[in-house]
Design an enzyme around this catalytic site. Structure first.
Site, short mmCIF file in Angstrom:
data_model
loop_
_atom_site.label_atom_id
_atom_site.label_comp_id
_atom_site.label_asym_id
_atom_site.label_seq_id
_atom_site.Cartn_x
_atom_site.Cartn_y
_atom_site.Cartn_z
N SER A 65 36.90 40.28 41.74
CA SER A 65 35.96 40.31 42.85
C SER A 65 35.86 38.93 43.50
O SER A 65 36.85 38.38 43.97
CB SER A 65 34.61 40.83 42.36
OG SER A 65 33.77 41.16 43.44
N ASP A 211 36.22 47.49 43.49
CA ASP A 211 35.89 46.22 42.85
C ASP A 211 36.23 46.24 41.36
O ASP A 211 35.82 47.13 40.62
CB ASP A 211 34.39 45.96 43.03
CG ASP A 211 33.99 44.55 42.66
OD1 ASP A 211 34.15 44.18 41.48
OD2 ASP A 211 33.52 43.82 43.54
#
Length: 750
Positions: A65, A211
């Site tokens: 991320s 993510d």
């Protein structure tokens, strides 16, 4: 025989272990692990700053991320200084938006704001309701990452980057981690930060990736698999919110991500050994969306790394070796080949040529990326595509530019709902409920079907077909038809507010044909002809003065709209001007020869920190020359921001003038994501009047009024709670939903 075999195995094992250990004079290799955590990931930059000051070399980077974003930039050859410049100057508001600035939208797309002032819209695909996979598709954030990673755009094996790199995403179908080690590094970084529900997933390798935090937020195992001897792990894990902190859709999403990442983070941290270094910045009170606290988050990362100096010091290099290490990370300058061809990949309903004509890249010259980014922004603003990307490619034709335009996966049809309400809490109200349907790209030049229906105090049924005549949509033709039924009040001859004569219902069926031109992104011009038939009937009568009749109209008209407002409602900067002139002629079927024109103007200026203070000037006028004194020819005033203090549309007449100045202050902080409810407070000073004859017009007659208000820019439209008062001591408390200072019968060139 067994003894010899056993001896051989022992010897091979010993050789293998010896090879795995650093030899005398060799240093241990170090892997950097950067966790996910949104804005908290800015702390990674502070950690890297401290590591560089301590001259600690990094031989591999694995990130998830925000850790993948910072890690990818560091792996591309950026220094700590470069990273600091990126994170502290990044326009995070822009990064987490898809839309081009409203001021740069084409005129047709700006007009979408003026049917209903709400964001309640739904898409259709194959006749079924369809929604995007994320609030943000990632057009802007992808282009930002692409610009930052230009120096390594050609690298397809991540081990060939200045620092070997891995980015971790998650397969939303299986829930398993997906580790990027090759391919397009921009795609890897973008996929790793696709927070579910916020940023749309990325399609790659037959998978739909989100993510990486939901599968492996602190990728210790990924870094260890890169063959390093020791790890420096930066844990920025977001703590779970308390009950009183969960107060919005965003906070609910943040809490869910916290649940998903916590377990896998603990599992990864449990695998650390004594020789690894764990750095945990103190980020208390700093949420995953706290991008406005970038300096404080950065400092927390730096301080945490310095506090671990005793564990890290043994990894430092002497200055000569450090300088050699830094020099080895520099990216050699590449020769930029000229662009010899441009290719388009486009799966939408419009022509490839509609994209090609917008691309100004000269053939035979190196790629002008600034110009290309401007062109892509203009193409994206046409609103046919989900994502528009590009790459420089090489084939038998030479070096070329490939533009990939992917149509909206949720469909091209849009159904929009609108709700309008204004009440003075004293018995007078105006309520309307409406819906509009827009279908874009019905042919290869971008034709559009638009229709609208509204019920309530004002009835509207309308439809039009907008057809561009050229690929750049500079010229167009619009046939239009509508039916309206609205109420018109009338007062006594002296406009005495205590003398209400009554009200009519004015019903009108009309058709028009217009041709027009879009000039740049700000101006639209139209010429056309209009015919109408209608009638006015007594709705409420307090005297016998009201008459009933039908009417006929036939006219030629011209209109112009100039619009650079940054927002249609609650603007902070820009200008708006709409002018419409019509000449009614008996020869075209009108009952009388007369001329009529109207104009609406607005300017907004902001000042102060974050431009929270705004001054808005608004003016409206309508004038008639020799128009019959019948209600279909009346302009109207009255209500909030229309001479505040009296009822909605209370005044009517053939000549009208209105001016207003507003001061408005935004009370809420700016947000990096589109899920917010900005709150404003302000006041207005107004003056307006209507007259029946041109000879009566006297600006000294303007009735003064004003208001104080609280406003919310909500998804269902601008919401106001206001108190208004006139110089005649008329006052009202208003609750308004919609755009109160403009009648919804005004199409503004739509």
């Amino acid at each position: 025989m067994f003894r010899y075999t056993l001896a051989l195995l022992i010897t091979l094992s010993s050789l293998s272990l010896a090879a795995a250990q650093p030899q005398a004079g060799e240093r241990e290799t170090i892997g950097l692990v950067l966790a996910g955590g949104g804005a908290r990931g800015i702390a990674h930059v502070g950690v890297i700053r401290a590591l560089e000051e301590m001259q600690v070399p990094i031989d591999a980077v694995a990130g998830t991320s925000m850790g993948a974003l910072v890690g990818g930039l560091y792996a591309s050859g950026m220094s700590a200084d470069d990273l600091y410049q990126v994170v502290t100057t990044m326009d995070w508001d822009l990064a987490f938006e898809d839309a081009v600035d409203r001021g740069e939208l084409p005129p047709r797309r700006k007009s979408d704001d003026y049917d209903f002032p709400s964001d309640l819209n739904f898409a259709f695909k194959d006749g079924k309701l369809s929604i995007p996979l994320g609030l943000i598709q990632g057009q802007q954030v992808r282009q930002i990452i692409k610009e930052l990673m230009l120096g390594v755009a050609h690298v397809r094996d991540f081990d060939q980057l200045p620092i070997p790199f891995r980015a971790v995403a998650a397969d939303i179908e299986s829930g398993e981690a997906y580790v990027f080690s090759q391919g397009d590094v921009v795609t890897a970084m973008r996929a790793s930060m696709s927070l579910p529900g916020l940023l749309a997933p990325v399609e790659h390798d037959g998978r739909l990736l989100v993510d990486g935090g939901v599968a492996n937020n602190i990728p210790v195992d990924v870094a260890r698999a890169m063959g390093v001897d020791r790890l420096i792990v930066v844990d920025i894990g977001t703590p779970l919110l308390k009950r009183d902190e969960i107060d919005s859709v965003v906070s609910v999403a943040e809490q869910m991500v916290g649940f998903l990442t916590r377990k896998n983070s603990v599992q990864q941290l449990e695998t650390l050994v004594d020789t690894d270094v764990l750095i945990t910045p103190d980020l208390q009170g700093m949420g995953m969306l706290a991008f406005d606290q970038d300096i404080a988050i950065y400092q927390a990362g730096y301080d945490a790394a310095v506090e671990n100096r005793s564990q890290i010091a043994g990894l430092s290099l002497a200055t000569p070796q450090w300088q050699e290490h830094v020099a080895a990370r520099e990216i050699p300058e590449r020769i930029v080949a000229p662009i010899e061809f441009i290719a388009i990949q486009n799966d939408s309903g419009v022509s490839d040529e509609l994209i090609r004509v917008q691309l100004e890249q000269p053939l035979g010259e190196p790629l002008d990326r600034n110009l290309l980014n401007e062109n892509i922004a203009s193409i994206y603003a046409l609103d046919y595509w989900e994502i528009i990307d590009y790459q420089v490619t090489t084939d038998e034709r030479g070096t070329g530019l490939l533009v990939d335009a992917r149509a909206k996966s949720w469909g091209a049809d849009k159904l929009k709902f609108g709700l309008g309400l204004i009440t003075d809490l004293d018995g007078s109200s105006d309520f309307n409920l409406g819906v509009s349907y827009l279908r874009k790209g019905v042919n290869d030049r971008g034709g559009e079907v638009y229709s609208r229906a509204q019920v309530g105090d004002t009835l509207v049924l309308s439809g039009q077909f907008y057809q561009p005549l050229d690929l750049l949509s500079r010229y167009f033709v619009v046939p239009f038809a509508s039916y309206t039924d609205n109420q018109v009040y009338t007062l006594g001859p002296e406009y005495d507010t205590q003398e209400v004569v009554g009200a009519w219902r004015v019903k009108r069926l009309e058709a028009e044909l217009a041709v027009g031109a879009n000039v740049f992104s700000s101006t639209q011009l139209r010429l056309g002809a209009n015919v109408a038939r209608g009638e006015y009937e007594v709705d409420v009568a307090f005297s016998d003065e009201l008459t009933e009749d039908d009417f006929r109209e036939g006219s030629v008209f011209a209109s112009a709209r100039y619009d650079t407002l940054d927002r249609a409602f609650f603007p902070t900067q820009g200008n708006f001007l709409y002018v419409d002139y019509e000449a009614q002629r008996k020869g075209m079927g009108s009952d009388a020869d007369f001329e009529r024109w109207m104009a609406i103007g607005q300017s907004a200026f902001s000042f102060g920190g974050e431009k929270r203070n705004t001054v808005i000037f608004t003016a409206r006028t309508g004038q008639s020359l020799d128009a019959p004194n019948t209600p279909q020819n009346y302009f109207q005033l009255g209500g909030l921001f229309n001479v505040s203090g009296v009822a909605q549309n209370f005044f009517s007449g053939r000549q009208m003038a209105f001016v207003m100045g507003q001061y408005q202050r935004k009370l809420t902080a700016n947000s990096v994501i589109p899920i917010n409810l900005p709150v404003y407070t302000g006041f207005s000073i107004e003056g307006g009047q209507l007259w029946q004859e041109r000879s009566d017009v006297d600006l000294g007659d303007l009735t003064a009024g004003g208001s104080i208000y609280l406003g919310i820019d909500s998804p269902i439209g601008p919401l106001y709670l206001a108190y208004g008062r006139t110089e005649d001591d008329l006052d009202a408390i208003y609750l308004s939903l919609g755009w109160p200072f403009l009648s919804n019968l005004s199409r503004l060139g739509r």
